[in-house]
Design an enzyme around this catalytic site. Structure first.
Site, mmCIF file in Angstrom:
data_model
loop_
_atom_site.group_PDB
_atom_site.id
_atom_site.type_symbol
_atom_site.label_atom_id
_atom_site.label_comp_id
_atom_site.label_asym_id
_atom_site.label_seq_id
_atom_site.Cartn_x
_atom_site.Cartn_y
_atom_site.Cartn_z
ATOM 1 N N THR A 148 -11.265 10.655 -15.674
ATOM 2 C CA THR A 148 -11.244 9.377 -16.385
ATOM 3 C C THR A 148 -11.078 9.694 -17.866
ATOM 4 O O THR A 148 -11.509 10.751 -18.322
ATOM 5 C CB THR A 148 -12.509 8.547 -16.115
ATOM 6 O OG1 THR A 148 -12.387 7.274 -16.755
ATOM 7 C CG2 THR A 148 -13.767 9.246 -16.604
ATOM 8 N N LYS A 195 -8.602 9.951 -7.455
ATOM 9 C CA LYS A 195 -8.810 9.889 -8.906
ATOM 10 C C LYS A 195 -9.842 10.946 -9.269
ATOM 11 O O LYS A 195 -10.987 10.885 -8.783
ATOM 12 C CB LYS A 195 -9.322 8.491 -9.277
ATOM 13 C CG LYS A 195 -9.616 8.248 -10.731
ATOM 14 C CD LYS A 195 -10.047 6.793 -10.875
ATOM 15 C CE LYS A 195 -10.510 6.452 -12.275
ATOM 16 N NZ LYS A 195 -9.376 6.388 -13.190
ATOM 17 N N GLU A 197 -5.176 10.484 -12.298
ATOM 18 C CA GLU A 197 -5.729 9.115 -12.319
ATOM 19 C C GLU A 197 -5.172 8.271 -11.173
ATOM 20 O O GLU A 197 -5.491 7.091 -11.054
ATOM 21 C CB GLU A 197 -5.381 8.431 -13.646
ATOM 22 C CG GLU A 197 -6.142 8.939 -14.848
ATOM 23 C CD GLU A 197 -7.326 8.047 -15.198
ATOM 24 O OE1 GLU A 197 -7.744 7.242 -14.350
ATOM 25 O OE2 GLU A 197 -7.807 8.175 -16.325
HETATM 26 C C1 LIG Z 1 -16.635 0.032 -20.229
HETATM 27 C C2 LIG Z 1 -15.418 0.880 -19.973
HETATM 28 O O1 LIG Z 1 -14.690 1.221 -20.874
HETATM 29 N N1 LIG Z 1 -15.173 1.207 -18.690
HETATM 30 C C3 LIG Z 1 -14.104 1.903 -18.182
HETATM 31 C C4 LIG Z 1 -13.206 2.609 -18.944
HETATM 32 C C5 LIG Z 1 -12.179 3.264 -18.290
HETATM 33 N N2 LIG Z 1 -12.096 3.193 -16.956
HETATM 34 C C6 LIG Z 1 -11.017 3.863 -16.251
HETATM 35 C C7 LIG Z 1 -9.693 3.206 -16.374
HETATM 36 C C8 LIG Z 1 -8.744 4.374 -16.191
HETATM 37 O O2 LIG Z 1 -8.631 4.744 -14.851
HETATM 38 C C9 LIG Z 1 -9.475 5.479 -16.832
HETATM 39 C C10 LIG Z 1 -8.968 5.747 -18.205
HETATM 40 O O3 LIG Z 1 -9.607 5.029 -19.174
HETATM 41 O O4 LIG Z 1 -10.857 5.150 -16.789
HETATM 42 C C11 LIG Z 1 -12.995 2.499 -16.221
HETATM 43 O O5 LIG Z 1 -12.925 2.449 -14.975
HETATM 44 N N3 LIG Z 1 -14.006 1.872 -16.850
#
Ligand SMILES: CC(=O)Nc1ccn([C@H]2C[C@H](O)[C@@H](CO)O2)c(=O)n1
Length: 102
Positions: free
Chosen positions: A22, A19, A72
């Protein structure tokens, strides 16, 4: 911004470098390219690595592609579902690309 959290289900994908991006909303758009950030789990705040920010790029939900999904380590369908669950009705998003600091 010098720290970021991830849901712990993504920890192994980050540590194995499967990954490399994000996708977040505007509240997390201010990461500075080349800066190093501490990474911990969202659920319990456990530190697990540092990442170097490569870039922060605006994107809309409709612009997500298979390339983003691959970065991702998901299918595009899975990625769209995850983002819809976390950021419902948020069309303006940011791709944060990163490298694991070894
Ligand atoms: C608090 C919060 O929003 N935490 C997050 C947001 C997104 N992610 C990850 C999930 C996906 O892999 C990507 C895309 O949003 O980011 C996360 O781990 N924690």
């Amino acid at each position: 911004m010098n720290s970021i959290t991830f849901y712990q289900r993504f920890e192994m994908d980050i540590l194995s470098q499967k990954k490399t991006i994000t996708i977040r909303d505007a509240s997390e758009k201010d990461f500075v390219p080349h800066s190093i950030v501490d990474v911990s789990t969202y659920e319990d705040g456990r530190w697990f690595c540092q990442l170097r920010i490569v870039s922060v790029t605006p994107i809309s939900f409709s612009e997500l592609t298979d390339v983003h999904a691959q970065q991702e380590n998901m299918t595009l369908e899975e990625l769209k579902q995850v983002i819809s669950d976390i950021y419902p009705e948020t069309p303006d998003l940011y791709v944060i690309a990163f490298e694991l600091v070894k």
